[in-house]
Design a protein around this motif. Structure first.
Motif, PDB file in Angstrom:
ATOM      1  N   GLN A 238      96.274 -29.033  34.034  1.00  0.00           N
ATOM      2  CA  GLN A 238      96.940 -28.196  33.039  1.00  0.00           C
ATOM      3  C   GLN A 238      96.556 -28.614  31.626  1.00  0.00           C
ATOM      4  OE1 GLN A 238      98.695 -25.412  33.461  1.00  0.00           O
ATOM      5  NE2 GLN A 238      98.684 -25.272  31.212  1.00  0.00           N
ATOM      6  N   HIS A 239      96.516 -29.925  31.380  1.00  0.00           N
ATOM      7  CA  HIS A 239      96.145 -30.410  30.053  1.00  0.00           C
ATOM      8  C   HIS A 239      94.667 -30.158  29.773  1.00  0.00           C
ATOM      9  CE1 HIS A 239      99.658 -32.436  28.271  1.00  0.00           C
ATOM     10  NE2 HIS A 239     100.076 -32.540  29.518  1.00  0.00           N
ATOM     11  N   LYS A 241      93.021 -27.528  30.792  1.00  0.00           N
ATOM     12  CA  LYS A 241      92.942 -26.109  30.436  1.00  0.00           C
ATOM     13  C   LYS A 241      93.447 -25.859  29.017  1.00  0.00           C
ATOM     14  CE  LYS A 241      93.399 -24.276  35.139  1.00  0.00           C
ATOM     15  NZ  LYS A 241      94.252 -23.504  36.077  1.00  0.00           N
ATOM     16  N   SER A 242      94.577 -26.490  28.669  1.00  0.00           N
ATOM     17  CA  SER A 242      95.127 -26.276  27.332  1.00  0.00           C
ATOM     18  C   SER A 242      94.219 -26.875  26.259  1.00  0.00           C
ATOM     19  CB  SER A 242      96.538 -26.866  27.242  1.00  0.00           C
ATOM     20  OG  SER A 242      96.508 -28.269  27.435  1.00  0.00           O
TER      21      SER A 242
END
Length: 367
Positions: A238-239, A241-242
């Protein structure tokens, strides 16, 4: 060494040392800009003249017979015209008119040229002294040895390289120099983005689990450990992607500024009021970004999300300042005068909105 030639060699070597000292401690920049528009043409001319003279000097050194008068003539021309012109050109490239970075670059190039010339002059002198010794010994003058020739040609090549680099930098000018640096930083950011894209948090998680699972043994906590590992991998993903969602628009700043504010800009940035300072600030901001991107990526790989976010904050600040600096054309009188806005000005406003938008998911990537 003959009485005619030896003092000329001494003078050349002494001058080189004095000019290197002058370049190492240049005088303070004048409070009022001097009219030094001829600095870069002079740098080009003196660099080309130096290259031509060392070519002649090296050929005289390796060709039999060794002609003292011809070598002395070349050295005198260097002493009286070429070397003073080169040091003058370098000192005329002041930080107030050409940016600190360009000023420093030219000083380094000039000092390099003098250093390499010093080495060549010593090699030529060594050949001449060998020829003189042969005459004293009553030996017929021989051709230079391969080692002597190689030493002279190697030293000559180094001077050529220094001259060519100085000529290239002078030809590109300040804006061309800045653009080249910005292109280098752009490539570093692109490489960092590709590295993050290629990084697979799941594979790293599997390696960590495989390494320790056999040592720990299978027990009642295995399922919980696997769940924890999956949660960590999901968080890393997730990190990742962000981070990419934020950095990718940022990477667009470099080509946009290159194509719209540097390429084909000519001397507009230097002629504009405050243009030099604006170039200085632009370079400082764009230069800082690649290192901060690397730091943010490193923290991401280590699952240090707080540290990664801190560097993303710094990246956003530098990128935003860079875009705002050149949002309007170089000849804009007022930084808030939208009447001078152009296509890039519109792009800059849109980009700033995009950066605001991509920063929202983490809630932390803010100025």
């Amino acid at each position: 060494m003959s009485k005619e030639l030896s003092p000329v060699f001494d003078t050349t070597l002494t001058l080189i040392g004095q000019f290197q000292e002058a370049l190492a401690t240049p005088p303070p920049a004048p409070t009022e800009p001097a009219k030094d528009a001829d600095a870069l043409p002079l740098l080009t001319a003196s660099s080309s003249a130096l290259k031509a003279h060392v070519t002649k000097l090296s050929l005289l050194a390796i060709t039999t017979p060794f002609t003292h008068s011809a070598v002395a003539t070349i050295l005198r021309e260097l002493n009286e015209a070429v070397l003073p012109s080169l040091v003058t050109a370098a000192l005329l490239v002041t930080p107030t008119q050409y940016t600190k970075a360009f000023h420093s670059e030219v000083l380094v190039l000039a000092k390099t040229a003098f250093t390499e010339l010093h080495g060549l002059v010593r090699e030529v002198r060594r050949v001449g002294e060998g020829k003189d010794q042969e005459k004293k010994d009553g030996v017929k003058e021989r051709d230079v040895t391969k080692s002597e020739k190689d030493a002279v040609m190697l030293a000559t090549g180094r001077v050529w390289d220094a001259c060519d680099t100085a000529t290239d930098v002078a030809g590109k000018g300040v804006v061309g120099f800045v653009m080249q640096r910005v292109e280098q930083w752009r490539d570093l950011v692109r490489d960092a983005v590709e590295e993050i894209e290629d990084w697979d948090p799941e594979e790293e998680g599997d390696e960590f689990f495989d390494e320790f699972s056999d040592e720990e043994g299978k027990g009642a906590d295995d399922d919980d450990s696997k769940d924890d590992d999956e949660d960590e991998t999901a968080a890393l993903e997730q990190h990742k992607k962000s981070t990419l969602r934020f950095i990718k628009p940022l990477a667009l700043v470099y080509p946009a500024i290159i194509n719209n504010r540097l390429k084909n800009a000519g001397n507009a940035p230097l002629a504009a009021e405050g243009g030099v300072k604006k170039l200085e600030s632009l370079m400082l901001n764009l230069k800082a970004i690649p290192d901060d991107v690397d730091e943010a990526a490193g923290a991401l790989y280590e699952a240090d999300f707080e540290k990664s976010t801190q560097y993303l904050q710094k990246i956003r600040k530098c990128a935003t300042q860079a875009v705002e600096l050149v949002a309007l054309p170089w000849d804009a009188v007022d930084s808030k005068d939208d009447t001078t806005a152009d296509k890039f000005s519109t792009w800059a406003k849109t980009w700033l909105k995009v950066i605001d938008e991509v920063s929202k998911p983490t809630g932390k990537i803010t100025e």
